[in-house]
Design a protein around this motif. Structure first.
Motif, mmCIF file in Angstrom:
data_model
loop_
_atom_site.group_PDB
_atom_site.id
_atom_site.type_symbol
_atom_site.label_atom_id
_atom_site.label_comp_id
_atom_site.label_asym_id
_atom_site.label_seq_id
_atom_site.Cartn_x
_atom_site.Cartn_y
_atom_site.Cartn_z
ATOM 1 N N SER A 1 0.802 -1.222 0.000
ATOM 2 C CA SER A 1 0.000 0.000 0.000
ATOM 3 C C SER A 1 0.827 1.261 0.000
ATOM 4 O O SER A 1 0.340 2.329 -0.323
ATOM 5 C CB SER A 1 -0.939 0.001 1.213
ATOM 6 O OG SER A 1 -1.811 -1.109 1.162
ATOM 7 N N GLY B 1 -3.793 2.183 -2.347
ATOM 8 C CA GLY B 1 -4.346 1.707 -1.089
ATOM 9 C C GLY B 1 -5.549 0.795 -1.169
ATOM 10 O O GLY B 1 -6.033 0.345 -0.128
ATOM 11 N N LYS C 1 -11.442 1.917 -0.170
ATOM 12 C CA LYS C 1 -10.298 1.183 0.347
ATOM 13 C C LYS C 1 -10.420 -0.329 0.187
ATOM 14 O O LYS C 1 -9.417 -1.035 0.316
ATOM 15 C CB LYS C 1 -10.106 1.499 1.837
ATOM 16 C CG LYS C 1 -9.816 2.955 2.132
ATOM 17 C CD LYS C 1 -9.683 3.178 3.631
ATOM 18 C CE LYS C 1 -9.409 4.641 3.955
ATOM 19 N NZ LYS C 1 -9.314 4.861 5.424
ATOM 20 N N ASN C 2 -11.638 -0.839 -0.061
ATOM 21 C CA ASN C 2 -11.847 -2.283 -0.057
ATOM 22 C C ASN C 2 -12.676 -2.750 -1.238
ATOM 23 O O ASN C 2 -13.698 -2.140 -1.577
ATOM 24 C CB ASN C 2 -12.568 -2.711 1.233
ATOM 25 C CG ASN C 2 -11.742 -2.495 2.477
ATOM 26 O OD1 ASN C 2 -10.887 -3.306 2.809
ATOM 27 N ND2 ASN C 2 -11.995 -1.392 3.169
ATOM 28 N N ASN D 1 -7.493 6.899 -4.051
ATOM 29 C CA ASN D 1 -7.207 7.684 -2.847
ATOM 30 C C ASN D 1 -5.795 8.257 -2.944
ATOM 31 O O ASN D 1 -4.851 7.710 -2.393
ATOM 32 C CB ASN D 1 -7.349 6.801 -1.604
ATOM 33 C CG ASN D 1 -7.182 7.583 -0.316
ATOM 34 O OD1 ASN D 1 -7.198 8.816 -0.326
ATOM 35 N ND2 ASN D 1 -7.020 6.874 0.785
ATOM 36 N N PHE E 1 -3.594 8.793 0.095
ATOM 37 C CA PHE E 1 -3.368 7.627 0.948
ATOM 38 C C PHE E 1 -1.960 7.623 1.514
ATOM 39 O O PHE E 1 -0.986 7.844 0.809
ATOM 40 C CB PHE E 1 -3.592 6.342 0.143
ATOM 41 C CG PHE E 1 -3.316 5.083 0.924
ATOM 42 C CD1 PHE E 1 -4.255 4.594 1.803
ATOM 43 C CD2 PHE E 1 -2.102 4.421 0.797
ATOM 44 C CE1 PHE E 1 -4.011 3.443 2.529
ATOM 45 C CE2 PHE E 1 -1.845 3.268 1.519
ATOM 46 C CZ PHE E 1 -2.808 2.779 2.390
#
Length: 507
Positions: free
Chosen positions: A107, A249, A379-380, A492, A495
């Motif tokens: 990341s 990220g 983020k996921n 992002n 990040f």
């Protein structure tokens, strides 16, 4: 068709051993791809003289495939004859073994073992710089990294002209990886041959917004007030790729769901699809092969490598027949560590439950959909791997669950093991969002990929696990970008990498 992403690797080393007597080491790096224990050389950097902390201007442009396990090796050599040719004539200073997925999945954008490795996309937009300074000058361009350790993008050859001009062709996004707030340094050095060192004359510092304004004005001063840098053919791109999200990220969270219905056969019988070979031969059954093929790739993109593992269609101790149960029999924490943890949990579960039925997918899909809906979508992203030996019995409920899940950051991979007729599975693979539920709601996008394991079985040979992984994962990058685009989500860019804290909830 496999999705190929061009990726640029930047190499720098720190605190290398010194194997020269009269001076410091003269390091260079050799990159290899490794497959089945055999290394194939890909490229070499230039030599950096007298340095134990070298930063190499040579970049390695590689083709990255999300759905493949691409093992790479970096060897650091000390040049003993002034060249980077050959290998036996040089001393080895260090080695790093990793995968492209592990590098890109870091990341922080850097993968650090013995070698810090920065990874960036290789775009196609062009920019040109022209600068003037005194004699024997060198031009360097650096991309800001959020700290003092800026990444070298370009280093010119030494120019000895009284009025040198540097013309450099650089992919535009290579300067800041699409982040307009990221600093760019354009530096001029005077090289002193007698001291074998270069002295910084001055620099221009600017970000992407200033760069765009600079493109409009055509020139910028800032180095000793005598130097004018000019920029031409500046272009801006906002078409974000799968790599853009991963390198800023986005984590890929893998969830596994395993069929424990009676049609698999008695696990104690060698004819069972769930027979686990404990003879020491390391032979996988089809369930184990599919778990290893897919999870070992996806774990490179998950920082904590904790995977929930569920089963369905079994009689579970103290629970009865269940259509979704944690394979580690711990409802409060169904997560296990890494691909090896998933395999061991599967093997333990085989001995603990009684195979039963029926084959219901909907409960697991709804659970994966719940996780994805509650997660931070920037983020996921989730991948649900379902392994089954037969056609589903809850078709309508499964279609309803898939249509609902298509609105969340989730992809569903179904691998059919054994030799059953899987023709009914094709109805779940709704290309172009044609899947429709019982309420006449259409799927927002295609999120299902079904593949029969038998397609990768070969007579008298181990199954083609790499081919299976490539086939089942090939649509995931497109599914990720289509979800992000439809929901207006961008990478992002702010990040900042943080170490995983197990006390903080993941989703």
């Amino acid at each position: 068709m496999n999705l190929c992403e061009p990726v640029e690797l930047s190499i720098k080393c720190r605190n290398l051993p010194d194997k020269d007597f009269s001076s410091k080491s003269d390091p260079f790096v050799i990159m290899y791809f490794e497959e089945n224990g055999r290394k194939t050389e890909f490229a070499r950097t230039e030599i950096v003289r007298d340095s134990l902390n070298p930063e190499f201007s040579t970049k390695f442009d590689v083709d990255y495939f999300f759905e493949k396990k691409q093992n790479v090796v970096f060897e650091v050599m000390d040049s003993d004859d002034g060249t980077n040719r050959g290998k036996d004539r040089h001393d080895e200073l260090g080695e790093c073994k990793t995968t492209l997925g592990e590098i890109i999945g870091a990341s922080s954008g850097r993968h650090i073992r013995r070698l810090p490795i920065a990874v960036e996309n290789v775009p196609t937009k062009k920019g040109f710089f022209t600068g003037k300074e005194a004699v024997r000058t060198i031009l360097e361009i650096r991309r800001g990294a959020g700290d003092a350790d800026n990444t070298l993008v370009f280093r010119s050859k030494e120019l000895k002209s009284e009025d040198p001009k540097f013309q450099v062709e650089i992919p535009g996004a290579k300067l800041n990886n699409g982040d307009p707030s990221r600093e760019i340094l354009i530096q001029l050095y005077r090289y002193r041959k007698s001291e074998m060192a270069q002295e910084l004359i001055g620099q221009i510092s600017l970000d992407g917004h200033e760069l765009e304004n600079w493109a409009s004005s055509g020139e910028k001063k800032g180095i000793k007030d005598k130097t004018c840098a000019k920029l031409k053919n500046f272009k801006k791109s906002v078409d974000y790729t799968f790599f853009d999200f991963i390198s800023h990220g986005l984590m890929i969270n893998c969830m596994t769901s395993i069929d424990f219905t009676g049609s698999n056969g008695d696990p104690k019988s060698q004819n069972s699809l769930h027979f686990v070979d404990n003879s020491g031969s390391n032979r996988f059954n089809q369930y184990e092969s599919a778990i290893w093929s897919v999870n070992s790739i996806l774990e490179d993109y998950d920082s904590d490598k904790l995977f929930p593992v569920y089963g369905f269609g079994a009689k579970v101790p103290n629970l009865g027949v269940s259509h979704m149960f944690p394979c580690n029999l711990n409802p409060q924490n169904p997560f296990v560590q890494g691909t090896t943890g998933v395999l061991q949990t599967y093997r333990d579960c085989i001995r603990a439950v009684q195979l039963y039925g029926p084959t219901n997918f909907a409960p697991t899909i709804r659970e994966a959909s719940r996780m994805a809906a509650e997660a931070d979508k920037r983020k996921n992203y989730f991948v649900l791997l379902i392994l089954t030996d037969g056609a589903i019995t809850d078709v309508d409920s499964t279609i309803n669950a898939i249509v609902q899940a298509s609105n969340h950051p989730l992809s569903i991979i179904i691998v059919g093991v054994g030799s059953a007729d899987f023709s009914t599975m094709e109805c779940l693979d709704g290309d172009d969002g044609v899947l429709v539920d019982s309420h006449r709601n259409r799927a927002a996008r295609d999120i299902v990929q079904f593949v029969p394991f038998s397609r990768f079985c070969r007579p008298n040979s181990p199954p083609d696990m790499a081919g299976l992984a490539s086939e089942v994962l090939k649509e995931v990058p497109k599914q990720v970008t289509s979800f992000m685009r439809s929901h207006g989500i961008t990478p992002n860019l702010d990040f900042q990498y943080q170490q995983f804290d197990p006390t903080v909830p993941r989703y």
